[in-house]
Design a protein around this motif. Structure first.
Motif, PDB file in Angstrom:
ATOM      1  N   ASN A 300       0.853  -1.184   0.000  1.00 26.40           N
ATOM      2  CA  ASN A 300       0.000   0.000   0.000  1.00 26.40           C
ATOM      3  C   ASN A 300       0.891   1.236   0.000  1.00 26.40           C
ATOM      4  O   ASN A 300       1.798   1.362   0.831  1.00 26.40           O
ATOM      5  N   PHE A 301       0.611   2.158  -0.947  1.00 27.79           N
ATOM      6  CA  PHE A 301       1.478   3.312  -1.160  1.00 27.79           C
ATOM      7  C   PHE A 301       0.851   4.579  -0.583  1.00 27.79           C
ATOM      8  O   PHE A 301      -0.353   4.799  -0.691  1.00 27.79           O
ATOM      9  N   PHE A 302       1.713   5.417  -0.012  1.00 29.78           N
ATOM     10  CA  PHE A 302       1.304   6.721   0.483  1.00 29.78           C
ATOM     11  C   PHE A 302       2.353   7.723   0.015  1.00 29.78           C
ATOM     12  O   PHE A 302       3.461   7.782   0.541  1.00 29.78           O
ATOM     13  N   GLY A 303       2.009   8.482  -1.014  1.00 31.53           N
ATOM     14  CA  GLY A 303       2.957   9.436  -1.583  1.00 31.53           C
ATOM     15  C   GLY A 303       2.511   9.848  -2.969  1.00 31.53           C
ATOM     16  O   GLY A 303       1.380   9.580  -3.395  1.00 31.53           O
ATOM     17  N   LEU A 304       3.404  10.502  -3.707  1.00 30.58           N
ATOM     18  CA  LEU A 304       3.083  11.010  -5.032  1.00 30.58           C
ATOM     19  C   LEU A 304       2.983   9.872  -6.039  1.00 30.58           C
ATOM     20  O   LEU A 304       3.866   9.023  -6.120  1.00 30.58           O
ATOM     21  N   LYS A 305       1.904   9.874  -6.804  1.00 23.34           N
ATOM     22  CA  LYS A 305       1.669   8.838  -7.799  1.00 23.34           C
ATOM     23  C   LYS A 305       2.697   8.936  -8.919  1.00 23.34           C
ATOM     24  O   LYS A 305       3.020  10.008  -9.397  1.00 23.34           O
ATOM     25  N   GLY A 306       3.217   7.788  -9.334  1.00 23.68           N
ATOM     26  CA  GLY A 306       4.162   7.744 -10.440  1.00 23.68           C
ATOM     27  C   GLY A 306       5.613   7.793 -10.023  1.00 23.68           C
ATOM     28  O   GLY A 306       6.496   7.461 -10.808  1.00 23.68           O
ATOM     29  N   GLN A 307       5.900   8.204  -8.761  1.00 25.08           N
ATOM     30  CA  GLN A 307       7.286   8.297  -8.310  1.00 25.08           C
ATOM     31  C   GLN A 307       7.747   7.033  -7.587  1.00 25.08           C
ATOM     32  O   GLN A 307       8.939   6.880  -7.329  1.00 25.08           O
ATOM     33  N   THR A 308       6.819   6.169  -7.245  1.00 25.50           N
ATOM     34  CA  THR A 308       7.147   4.929  -6.542  1.00 25.50           C
ATOM     35  C   THR A 308       6.284   3.810  -7.099  1.00 25.50           C
ATOM     36  O   THR A 308       5.105   4.000  -7.358  1.00 25.50           O
ATOM     37  N   GLU A 309       6.886   2.649  -7.294  1.00 22.58           N
ATOM     38  CA  GLU A 309       6.112   1.502  -7.774  1.00 22.58           C
ATOM     39  C   GLU A 309       6.823   0.226  -7.355  1.00 22.58           C
ATOM     40  O   GLU A 309       8.019   0.229  -7.026  1.00 22.58           O
ATOM     41  N   THR A 310       6.071  -0.857  -7.352  1.00 22.43           N
ATOM     42  CA  THR A 310       6.635  -2.147  -6.983  1.00 22.43           C
ATOM     43  C   THR A 310       5.970  -3.247  -7.779  1.00 22.43           C
ATOM     44  O   THR A 310       4.865  -3.067  -8.316  1.00 22.43           O
ATOM     45  N   LEU A 311       6.641  -4.371  -7.869  1.00 24.23           N
ATOM     46  CA  LEU A 311       6.062  -5.566  -8.474  1.00 24.23           C
ATOM     47  C   LEU A 311       6.524  -6.769  -7.667  1.00 24.23           C
ATOM     48  O   LEU A 311       7.718  -6.936  -7.417  1.00 24.23           O
ATOM     49  N   TYR A 385       4.721   3.268 -13.957  1.00 26.35           N
ATOM     50  CA  TYR A 385       6.054   3.749 -13.574  1.00 26.35           C
ATOM     51  C   TYR A 385       6.983   3.595 -14.766  1.00 26.35           C
ATOM     52  O   TYR A 385       6.950   2.570 -15.462  1.00 26.35           O
ATOM     53  N   ALA A 386       7.810   4.603 -15.011  1.00 23.29           N
ATOM     54  CA  ALA A 386       8.803   4.513 -16.083  1.00 23.29           C
ATOM     55  C   ALA A 386       9.878   5.565 -15.860  1.00 23.29           C
ATOM     56  O   ALA A 386       9.582   6.707 -15.499  1.00 23.29           O
ATOM     57  N   THR A 387      11.121   5.161 -16.058  1.00 27.33           N
ATOM     58  CA  THR A 387      12.242   6.097 -15.972  1.00 27.33           C
ATOM     59  C   THR A 387      13.271   5.750 -17.031  1.00 27.33           C
ATOM     60  O   THR A 387      13.391   4.597 -17.458  1.00 27.33           O
ATOM     61  N   LEU A 388      14.006   6.758 -17.442  1.00 26.51           N
ATOM     62  CA  LEU A 388      15.141   6.602 -18.342  1.00 26.51           C
ATOM     63  C   LEU A 388      16.303   7.333 -17.691  1.00 26.51           C
ATOM     64  O   LEU A 388      16.291   8.558 -17.581  1.00 26.51           O
ATOM     65  N   SER A 389      17.279   6.592 -17.203  1.00 22.40           N
ATOM     66  CA  SER A 389      18.368   7.209 -16.442  1.00 22.40           C
ATOM     67  C   SER A 389      19.709   6.674 -16.928  1.00 22.40           C
ATOM     68  O   SER A 389      19.816   5.513 -17.345  1.00 22.40           O
ATOM     69  N   PRO A 390      20.748   7.515 -16.888  1.00 22.13           N
ATOM     70  CA  PRO A 390      22.065   7.077 -17.370  1.00 22.13           C
ATOM     71  C   PRO A 390      22.671   6.013 -16.465  1.00 22.13           C
ATOM     72  O   PRO A 390      22.505   6.044 -15.243  1.00 22.13           O
ATOM     73  N   ILE A 391      23.373   5.079 -17.080  1.00 21.50           N
ATOM     74  CA  ILE A 391      24.064   4.058 -16.294  1.00 21.50           C
ATOM     75  C   ILE A 391      25.156   4.697 -15.447  1.00 21.50           C
ATOM     76  O   ILE A 391      25.374   4.328 -14.293  1.00 21.50           O
ATOM     77  N   HIS A 392      25.829   5.697 -16.018  1.00 20.62           N
ATOM     78  CA  HIS A 392      26.846   6.449 -15.284  1.00 20.62           C
ATOM     79  C   HIS A 392      26.442   7.916 -15.309  1.00 20.62           C
ATOM     80  O   HIS A 392      26.288   8.498 -16.384  1.00 20.62           O
ATOM     81  N   HIS A 393      26.251   8.509 -14.133  1.00 18.99           N
ATOM     82  CA  HIS A 393      25.823   9.904 -14.052  1.00 18.99           C
ATOM     83  C   HIS A 393      27.020  10.822 -14.301  1.00 18.99           C
ATOM     84  O   HIS A 393      27.704  11.263 -13.387  1.00 18.99           O
ATOM     85  N   GLN A 394      27.277  11.082 -15.575  1.00 20.31           N
ATOM     86  CA  GLN A 394      28.375  11.947 -15.974  1.00 20.31           C
ATOM     87  C   GLN A 394      28.051  12.507 -17.348  1.00 20.31           C
ATOM     88  O   GLN A 394      27.018  12.185 -17.939  1.00 20.31           O
ATOM     89  N   GLU A 395      28.917  13.366 -17.876  1.00 22.08           N
ATOM     90  CA  GLU A 395      28.678  13.916 -19.202  1.00 22.08           C
ATOM     91  C   GLU A 395      28.877  12.844 -20.268  1.00 22.08           C
ATOM     92  O   GLU A 395      29.563  11.848 -20.064  1.00 22.08           O
ATOM     93  N   ASN A 396      28.265  13.088 -21.430  1.00 20.34           N
ATOM     94  CA  ASN A 396      28.379  12.173 -22.565  1.00 20.34           C
ATOM     95  C   ASN A 396      27.919  10.765 -22.202  1.00 20.34           C
ATOM     96  O   ASN A 396      28.608   9.773 -22.447  1.00 20.34           O
ATOM     97  N   ASN A 397      26.740  10.687 -21.576  1.00 23.12           N
ATOM     98  CA  ASN A 397      26.186   9.376 -21.240  1.00 23.12           C
ATOM     99  C   ASN A 397      25.723   8.683 -22.514  1.00 23.12           C
ATOM    100  O   ASN A 397      24.863   9.198 -23.230  1.00 23.12           O
ATOM    101  N   LEU A 398      26.259   7.514 -22.771  1.00 22.52           N
ATOM    102  CA  LEU A 398      25.953   6.797 -24.001  1.00 22.52           C
ATOM    103  C   LEU A 398      25.112   5.553 -23.765  1.00 22.52           C
ATOM    104  O   LEU A 398      24.611   4.965 -24.718  1.00 22.52           O
TER     105      LEU A 398
END
Length: 643
Positions: A300-311, A385-398
């Protein structure tokens, strides 16, 4: 309560002490108990049931008695007794409470504990009475059915704060009762009504009604592997609390940006009650229940929708050590509405395509599955829920990680073939979820790649046509055990056929990326590829050497504020419109291909023509993003010249 072993007294479960005569107090699960609100009632007197409303003898519609056993501090029970919601008095809300009929169980209650509501401390109960009864349900409204076992503090005399538990109150009771009645007889200060968030009983020797003597009962334990992924660009602080009837617990920790916590083994205890624990991270709190049989496993979730999810992905019978794998995620909530816009724009076309182009899956060398038709509506597939995040948080993320959870509801039609025997089937999914994790590589946009690395399923309910189910049960009993319950079906997808599903997804994604339209979106357009057309006069101007233009007498005679320099790169960007120009620029041509319309359901995939159907929400987001990047100042040409 004990027994002798080699001349030494050993205590049975639930008992302790030198002579094994001291019970171990534990939380009594009341989630499935029958609880009724009452008002205008005193100890030893008849009960009066409370109704819904804001007046005399009523409780607000969203602040009912069931809230005190929902394990949610953000809900509460409020009662007004003989006054109403707008009457503030010392007596408002007194002589109210509830009686609770334990679920087919009798317990020796030896303690209780309140949890305060999240606001209005003046309404907190301070003194209460507690009574017990073994009378029939029909007799519980009569005062003569009840025996007084406690009259004293609620444990909230000292305010513990909002949404906090009070002191555990211990009472002297050795009699098992099936029903208990609690009444508030005083509150903290003058206010309208009395309220509290949670109420819990503690005790021992909880037995089925047919057993009066104590016996050793062990609950079936449950276990899982659990991990939490942080998709935020900054560290995530996670805290674990409560841990009721938990043996192995998930530790509090800090998860670095773009990282996943170590896979941790968690398990329930052996008490005959619901196991649960809380975790909090970001702006969300999650209450996790774990249990089997009459106990539940959910979140059971208590917070902003879309920022937290589980399976919660089932794993048995293929996994021998755990029942589930718990996946938790925390990250920005930007992508879900955009993905849903894309789904809404293309789902009708994809559904029509499946109806005209069959999909085949070889489950084994002898068994082939064919998907013939999908019965889906606009709400059948939703991204939670969906996110797209760099594997390494730095410039020129490929390389980028994709984490996405889709909620699935709908009907699938097809056939299953065993050797030369074939039978049609239809399966209906309800409240199913699918986790997809993938890696996107953009190091070379000419050969863009997206590789699915993990899929997992959770299914709450499903239905298969009965004739197929009976055939499988009669002739393929081993197969039947894999699909006879939602848990087993999800486990089969998660373990037995997981690699097949991943392979099929990667093949489909590769085909999609290699369509001409998608390739053109990501195709590099170098500056050298652009073609510019000039007339002869302009070409002559280009040949003129203007490198020392500021030194000419005409310019030197002017003040700096009199100079007009319209050619600077951002001078005209102050008032860009949302309308694309009539000139189509080759390096960003895909912008002119975007459409807010729904793709035509003509039996063709919507990605093979010159239109990209993204829906209104996603199109607006893309245009707004382009505008935000392009507008580099807010000053008009005149204001720039005046400056």
């Amino acid at each position: 309560s004990g027994y002798f072993q080699f001349g030494v007294c050993k205590c049975k479960s639930g008992w302790t002490g030198f002579d094994c005569a001291t019970p171990i107090y534990h939380y009594i699960d009341t989630v499935h108990s029958n609880i009724l609100p009452i008002w205008n009632t005193k100890a030893g007197r008849n009960s009066n049931l409370t109704s819904i409303g804001y007046g005399k003898g009523q409780m607000p519609p969203n602040e009912t008695i069931s809230n005190i056993i929902d394990r949610n501090i953000y809900t509460k029970y409020t009662s007004f007794e003989s006054s109403s919601a707008d009457v503030i008095s010392r007596r408002s809300g007194l002589n109210t409470g509830f009686y609770m009929i334990l679920n087919t169980t009798i317990c020796i209650v030896t303690g209780f504990q309140f949890t305060t509501a999240i606001n209005q401390p003046k309404r907190d109960p301070v003194m209460i009475t507690l009574e017990g009864s073994n009378a029939d349900n029909s007799s519980l409204t009569f005062g003569t059915s009840w025996t007084l076992i406690y009259n004293g503090s609620s444990g909230l005399e000292i305010d513990p704060g909002r949404g906090e538990v009070g002191s555990l109150q211990i009472l002297n009771n050795s009699q098992p009762y099936r029903s208990y009645r609690m009444l508030v007889i005083s509150k903290r200060e003058i206010e309208s009504g009395v309220h509290y968030s949670e109420f819990a009983f503690y005790g021992h020797s909880c037995l089925p009604e047919t057993h009066i003597q104590t016996r050793n009962i062990m609950a079936q334990t449950m276990s899982a592997y659990m991990r939490v992924t942080n998709d935020y660009p900054q560290p995530l602080i996670l805290t674990t609390s409560t841990n009721t009837n938990m043996k192995d617990t998930f530790p509090s920790q800090t998860i670095e940006a773009g990282r996943t916590s170590p896979m941790t083994y968690i398990s329930t205890g052996t008490e005959m009650c619901q196991s649960y624990f809380d975790i909090a991270y970001g702006s969300s709190t999650i209450k996790i229940n774990m249990g089997q049989d009459e106990y539940v496993t959910d979140a059971n979730f208590f917070g902003l929708k879309g920022q937290t999810e589980t399976l919660f992905a089932p794993t048995k019978p293929f996994s021998k050590d755990t029942d589930y794998t718990f996946y938790f995620f925390g990250g920005p909530d930007v992508l879900p509405p955009l993905i849903n816009s894309l789904i809404d724009a293309n789902l009708p076309a994809i559904t029509a395509y499946v109806s005209t182009n069959l999909f085949y899956f070889n489950l084994t060398n002898d068994i082939k599955l064919t998907i013939k038709q999908l019965d889906l509506t606009s709400q059948s597939i939703r991204c939670s829920y969906a996110t797209l995040s760099p594997i390494h948080h730095q410039e020129n993320n490929l390389q980028w990680n994709i984490n996405m959870i889709l909620n699935l509801n709908g009907k699938i039609f097809g056939s299953i073939t065993y050797h030369y025997m074939s039978m049609d089937f239809n399966i209906t999914l309800s409240n199913a979820s699918m986790l997809t994790q993938a890696i996107v590589n953009i190091s070379d946009l000419q050969v863009l790649s997206c590789t699915v690395t993990q899929v997992a399923f959770s299914i709450q309910s499903f239905n298969i046509n009965n004739d197929l189910l009976m055939l499988v049960k009669a002739f393929f009993s081993t197969w039947y055990k894999l699909i006879d319950t939602p848990y087993n079906l999800a486990s089969t997808l998660n373990i037995k056929y997981n690699n097949i599903i991943i392979d099929k997804l990667n093949i489909a994604i590769s085909k999609l990326i290699n369509t001409t339209l998608i390739k053109n979106v990501f195709k590099k357009k170098l500056m050298s590829d652009r073609t510019f057309h000039y007339d002869n006069d302009k070409m002559e101007q280009i040949k003129t050497n203007n490198s020392r233009w500021m030194s000419t007498p005409k310019i030197q005679s002017k003040m700096l504020s009199q100079l007009k320099i319209p050619g600077t790169h951002n001078s005209g960007s102050y008032e860009l419109t949302r309308n694309l120009s009539e000139i189509i620029y080759g390096n960003i041509k895909f912008l002119w291909n975007l459409s807010a319309n729904t793709a035509p359901a003509n039996g063709q995939l919507p990605f093979n023509n010159d239109k990209i159907y993204v829906g209104r929400i996603l199109l607006d987001y893309i245009i707004d993003t382009v505008l935000r990047i392009s507008i580099s100042q807010s000053r008009t040409i005149r204001q720039q010249l005046d400056d």
